[in-house]
Write an enzyme that holds these catalytic residues in place. Structure first.
Site, PDB file in Angstrom:
ATOM      1  N   GLY A   1      -3.949  -7.209  22.673  1.00 24.71           N
ATOM      2  CA  GLY A   1      -5.189  -7.798  22.156  1.00 24.71           C
ATOM      3  C   GLY A   1      -6.064  -6.691  21.613  1.00 24.71           C
TER       4      GLY A   1
ATOM      5  N   ASP B   1      -1.460   2.456   9.738  1.00 28.88           N
ATOM      6  CA  ASP B   1      -2.109   1.235  10.240  1.00 28.88           C
ATOM      7  C   ASP B   1      -1.436   0.679  11.491  1.00 28.88           C
ATOM      8  OD1 ASP B   1      -3.748   1.342   7.917  1.00 28.88           O
ATOM      9  OD2 ASP B   1      -2.145   0.359   6.795  1.00 28.88           O
TER      10      ASP B   1
ATOM     11  N   GLN C   1      -2.369   8.064   8.688  1.00 24.48           N
ATOM     12  CA  GLN C   1      -1.197   7.518   7.982  1.00 24.48           C
ATOM     13  C   GLN C   1      -0.006   7.378   8.940  1.00 24.48           C
ATOM     14  OE1 GLN C   1      -2.834  10.402   6.121  1.00 24.48           O
ATOM     15  NE2 GLN C   1      -4.196   8.745   5.573  1.00 24.48           N
TER      16      GLN C   1
ATOM     17  N   ASP D   1       0.854  -9.247  21.037  1.00 19.30           N
ATOM     18  CA  ASP D   1       0.295 -10.601  21.157  1.00 19.30           C
ATOM     19  C   ASP D   1       0.435 -11.407  19.866  1.00 19.30           C
ATOM     20  OD1 ASP D   1      -1.612  -8.464  20.446  1.00 19.30           O
ATOM     21  OD2 ASP D   1      -2.974 -10.133  20.024  1.00 19.30           O
TER      22      ASP D   1
ATOM     23  N   ARG E   1      -1.922  -6.363   3.571  1.00 20.75           N
ATOM     24  CA  ARG E   1      -0.748  -5.534   3.866  1.00 20.75           C
ATOM     25  C   ARG E   1       0.522  -6.358   3.726  1.00 20.75           C
ATOM     26  NH1 ARG E   1      -3.816  -3.427   9.069  1.00 20.75           N
ATOM     27  NH2 ARG E   1      -5.207  -1.963   8.042  1.00 20.75           N
TER      28      ARG E   1
ATOM     29  N   THR F   1      -4.776   5.110  -2.409  1.00 20.44           N
ATOM     30  CA  THR F   1      -6.091   4.600  -2.012  1.00 20.44           C
ATOM     31  C   THR F   1      -7.171   5.036  -3.011  1.00 20.44           C
ATOM     32  OG1 THR F   1      -6.474   6.563  -0.659  1.00 20.44           O
ATOM     33  CG2 THR F   1      -5.481   4.669   0.447  1.00 20.44           C
TER      34      THR F   1
ATOM     35  N   HIS G   1     -10.250   4.180  10.494  1.00 20.98           N
ATOM     36  CA  HIS G   1     -10.139   3.764  11.879  1.00 20.98           C
ATOM     37  C   HIS G   1     -11.448   3.152  12.358  1.00 20.98           C
ATOM     38  CE1 HIS G   1     -10.094   8.272  11.603  1.00 20.98           C
ATOM     39  NE2 HIS G   1     -11.308   8.065  12.043  1.00 20.98           N
TER      40      HIS G   1
ATOM     41  N   LYS H   1      -3.296   3.303  15.790  1.00 17.94           N
ATOM     42  CA  LYS H   1      -3.316   4.587  16.506  1.00 17.94           C
ATOM     43  C   LYS H   1      -4.618   4.790  17.272  1.00 17.94           C
ATOM     44  CE  LYS H   1      -2.409   6.657  12.526  1.00 17.94           C
ATOM     45  NZ  LYS H   1      -1.891   5.590  11.686  1.00 17.94           N
TER      46      LYS H   1
HETATM   47  P1  IMP Z   1      -2.855   8.208  -0.967  1.00 23.27           P
HETATM   48  O1  IMP Z   1      -2.731   8.813   0.389  1.00 23.27           O
HETATM   49  O2  IMP Z   1      -4.200   7.609  -1.256  1.00 23.27           O
HETATM   50  O3  IMP Z   1      -2.398   9.140  -2.050  1.00 23.27           O
HETATM   51  O4  IMP Z   1      -1.839   6.958  -1.036  1.00 23.27           O
HETATM   52  C1  IMP Z   1      -0.423   7.131  -0.994  1.00 23.27           C
HETATM   53  C2  IMP Z   1       0.237   6.000  -0.227  1.00 23.27           C
HETATM   54  O5  IMP Z   1      -0.120   6.096   1.146  1.00 23.27           O
HETATM   55  C3  IMP Z   1      -0.189   4.598  -0.661  1.00 23.27           C
HETATM   56  O6  IMP Z   1       0.913   3.728  -0.494  1.00 23.27           O
HETATM   57  C4  IMP Z   1      -1.285   4.235   0.315  1.00 23.27           C
HETATM   58  O7  IMP Z   1      -1.418   2.849   0.465  1.00 23.27           O
HETATM   59  C5  IMP Z   1      -0.725   4.873   1.579  1.00 23.27           C
HETATM   60  N1  IMP Z   1      -1.754   5.234   2.561  1.00 23.27           N
HETATM   61  C6  IMP Z   1      -2.602   6.277   2.521  1.00 23.27           C
HETATM   62  N2  IMP Z   1      -3.390   6.298   3.609  1.00 23.27           N
HETATM   63  C7  IMP Z   1      -3.024   5.248   4.371  1.00 23.27           C
HETATM   64  C8  IMP Z   1      -3.451   4.761   5.654  1.00 23.27           C
HETATM   65  O8  IMP Z   1      -4.322   5.317   6.325  1.00 23.27           O
HETATM   66  N3  IMP Z   1      -2.806   3.643   6.102  1.00 23.27           N
HETATM   67  C9  IMP Z   1      -1.808   3.048   5.410  1.00 23.27           C
HETATM   68  N4  IMP Z   1      -1.378   3.473   4.217  1.00 23.27           N
HETATM   69  C10 IMP Z   1      -1.971   4.569   3.699  1.00 23.27           C
END
Ligand code: IMP
Length: 433
Positions: A420, A13, A225, A338, A310, A130, A41, A16
Site C-alpha cells: 500500500g 519508477d 531511474q 497490492d 506509463r 524527459t 520522488h 525506490k
Molecule cells: P532522459 O533521462 O530525460 O534523457 O530520458 C531517457 C529515458 O529515460 C526516457 O525513456 C525517459 O522516460 C526515461 N527516464 C528518465 N528518468 C526517468 C525516471 O526517473 N523514471 C522513469 N523513466 C525515466
C-alpha cells in the site's frame, strides 16, 4: 561496511522512495549519485507531501546530510526551487545539511533546448526523454567542455563560460536543428545569480563521504531511474545518459567498492516503462488499464516528472535476473503487490523463446530482446485484501508463491514487500521461510 545503495531494478519508477525512506532512517549521509531532475520522488514528512526531483529524498529526515555527488547533473534553478520548497515546508536546508560536489555538472536552458530539438529531429525514432536537458549535459561532460559546479566559485570566469556555452549551443540550435537561439547574456546573468546562492553549498563531497565511511557512519546512495535505463547496461539507445546501476554509485560519489554493504534492488510486482523502447511483456487493453489505473490515485502509473501514462506489463524475471547480475543485489524489495489483488491469474515471464528454443537468459544480455517472445509461468491470483499485511504469514498463499517464484528465478531473497502507499504498509519478509 556501511554504504547502502538503493537501485531501481527495472525501467525506473519502482517506488525506490519507500526503501530510501527506510534506510535513510539510519543514515547520516543521504546522496544522489547519477541523473538529474529527470527523476521524481514523492516525500512525505508528517502531513506534508513534497514532490522532489533532484535533492536526495532522505534530506527530508532530520539529522541527515544531503550530498549531490559528482555523477549528478544539476539544474541550479530546480535545485534552488527545491531548497525553498523544503524550507517553506519547515525542513531546514543550509550548507551544513547539503553539500554539492565541485565536479558535478550543470544543466542550462541551452541543454534543455537541445534535448527538445534533438528529440524533434529524431521523429519516430525519438527516445521519449524527459526533456530536462540530461542527455546534452552529459554529452558536454564527456566531450570535456561541460560546465562544472566548481566554476561557480570564480564568478567572472563562470559568467563568461556560461555565455560562451550558450553561444556555442546556439550554433547547433540554429544551424543544425533550425530551432530558436537563446540569449547568452541573459542566461549568463541568471546563472551568476545561481552561483552566488549556491557557492556556500560546494564542498568536497567525495572526501566527506569517505571520511564518514572511515568513521563507521552510514551512507545511503539513492538510485534514480533504473537498471534497464543505464547508459551501458540498459536497453540502449532507449536509456538515460548516466549509470543508475549500483556500480554507478561508486563513480558518482567518488568512493571505493570496499564500503558497499547492502545493494537493495527495488522492483515493482509488475513491469512499467515510460518513454520509447522495447518491452516484451507489455500489455494493452483492459489488463493494462487495470494495472495502470486511471490517474485518479496518486499511486496510479503516470509519470511523476512528466505526467505521461506509463506502459505496463507482466513482471519480467529474465530482465530482473539480468539486473541481479549487473548490480549483485543483496536483497530485493518488491513494491505494489497490492495492485495485483483481485486478478484471477497472473503471469511471470520466466524465459524467452526464438525459433523453438527457450532461453532462461538471453544469449547476448539484453541485446535484440525484442526478437524473442516471452515465455510465461501462469500463477494463481488472490482476492484477499493484503493492505494490512505486515508479516510474511499475513499474505495469502498465492501471494507468497508469487514472491517465492521471484526469489527462486532471480536467485536473491525478497526482504520487503510493499502492500500500500503508506509508510507502514510494508511486509518485512526477511525471516520468511
Ligand atoms: P532522459 O533521462 O530525460 O534523457 O530520458 C531517457 C529515458 O529515460 C526516457 O525513456 C525517459 O522516460 C526515461 N527516464 C528518465 N528518468 C526517468 C525516471 O526517473 N523514471 C522513469 N523513466 C525515466
Amino acid at each position: 561496511m556501511p554504504l547502502d545503495i538503493v537501485v531501481g531494478a527495472q525501467w525506473g519508477d519502482e517506488g525506490k522512495g519507500r526503501m530510501v525512506d527506510l534506510f535513510a532512517a539510519k543514515a547520516k549521509f543521504v546522496s544522489r549519485y547519477s541523473g538529474g531532475d529527470n527523476a521524481g520522488h514523492t516525500v512525505t514528512v508528517g502531513e506534508q507531501i513534497f514532490k522532489l526531483h533532484l535533492v536526495p529524498s532522505g534530506l527530508a529526515r532530520p539529522n541527515t546530510i544531503g550530498v549531490l555527488g559528482n555523477g549528478v547533473v544539476i539544474n541550479p534553478n530546480i535545485l534552488l526551487k527545491e531548497i525553498n520548497l523544503l524550507r517553506e515546508g519547515g525542513v531546514e536546508v543550509n550548507p551544513e545539511r547539503l553539500v554539492i560536489s565541485p565536479s558535478a555538472h550543470l544543466i542550462t536552458p541551452a541543454h534543455r533546448a537541445l534535448d527538445g530539438a534533438q528529440e524533434a529531429m529524431r521523429g519516430s525514432e525519438k527516445i521519449g526523454t524527459t526533456k530536462r536537458g540530461i542527455g546534452p549535459a552529459y554529452m558536454d561532460k564527456t566531450a570535456r567542455h561541460g560546465l562544472r559546479v566548481e566554476q561557480m566559485l570564480d564568478e567572472e570566469g563562470f559568467a563568461e563560460a556560461v555565455r560562451k556555452h550558450v553561444i556555442s549551443a546556439n550554433r547547433l540550435l540554429r544551424n543544425v536543428y533550425r530551432a530558436e537561439a537563446l540569449d547568452p547574456q541573459l542566461i549568463a546573468a541568471e546563472y551568476l545569480q545561481y552561483a552566488r546562492m549556491l557557492q556556500p553549498y560546494i564542498g568536497d563531497a567525495s572526501g566527506m563521504i569517505s571520511q564518514a565511511l572511515e568513521n563507521g557512519e552510514n551512507v545511503l546512495a539513492e538510485g534514480a531511474q533504473g537498471t534497464l535505463l543505464d547508459l551501458d547496461h540498459g536497453t540502449y539507445p532507449y536509456v538515460t545518459s548516466s549509470n543508475p546501476t549500483a556500480p554507478g554509485a561508486l563513480i558518482g560519489l567518488g568512493v571505493g567498492p570496499k564500503w558497499v554493504n547492502e545493494v537493495i534492488g527495488v522492483a515493482k510486482a509488475f513491469q512499467t516503462r515510460v518513454g520509447e523502447g522495447g518491452f516484451p511483456t507489455e500489455l494493452s487493453g483492459d489488463l493494462a488499464v487495470r494495472l495502470r489505473g486511471t490517474g485518479e490515485n496518486p499511486w496510479d502509473e503516470f509519470g511523476t516528472t512528466t505526467g505521461r501514462p506509463r506502459r505496463v506489463g507482466w513482471l519480467d524475471l529474465v530482465l530482473l535476473r539480468y539486473a541481479m547480475r549487473i548490480n549483485t543485489f543483496t536483497h530485493l524489495a518488491i513494491t505494489k503487490l497490492d495492485i495485483l489483488t483481485g486478478m484471477p491469474s497472473l503471469k511471470l515471464c520466466i524465459g524467452y523463446q526464438r525459433e523453438g528454443v527457450i532461453y532462461e537468459e538471453l544469449p547476448l544480455g539484453i541485446y535484440q530482446m525484442d526478437q524473442y517472445r516471452p515465455v510465461y509461468q501462469e500463477m494463481e491470483g488472490w482476492d484477499e485484501d493484503i493492505r494490512s499485511a505486515r508479516e510474511w504469514k499475513d499474505l495469502p498463499v498465492q501471494a507468497r508463491e508469487y514472491i517465492q517464484t521471484i526469489e527462486k528465478k532471480v536467485g536473491v531473497k525478497v526482504g520487503w514487500i510493499s502492500v500500500g502507499p503508506e509508510r507502514d504498509q510494508m511486509v518485512q519478509a526477511l525471516d520468511a521461510g
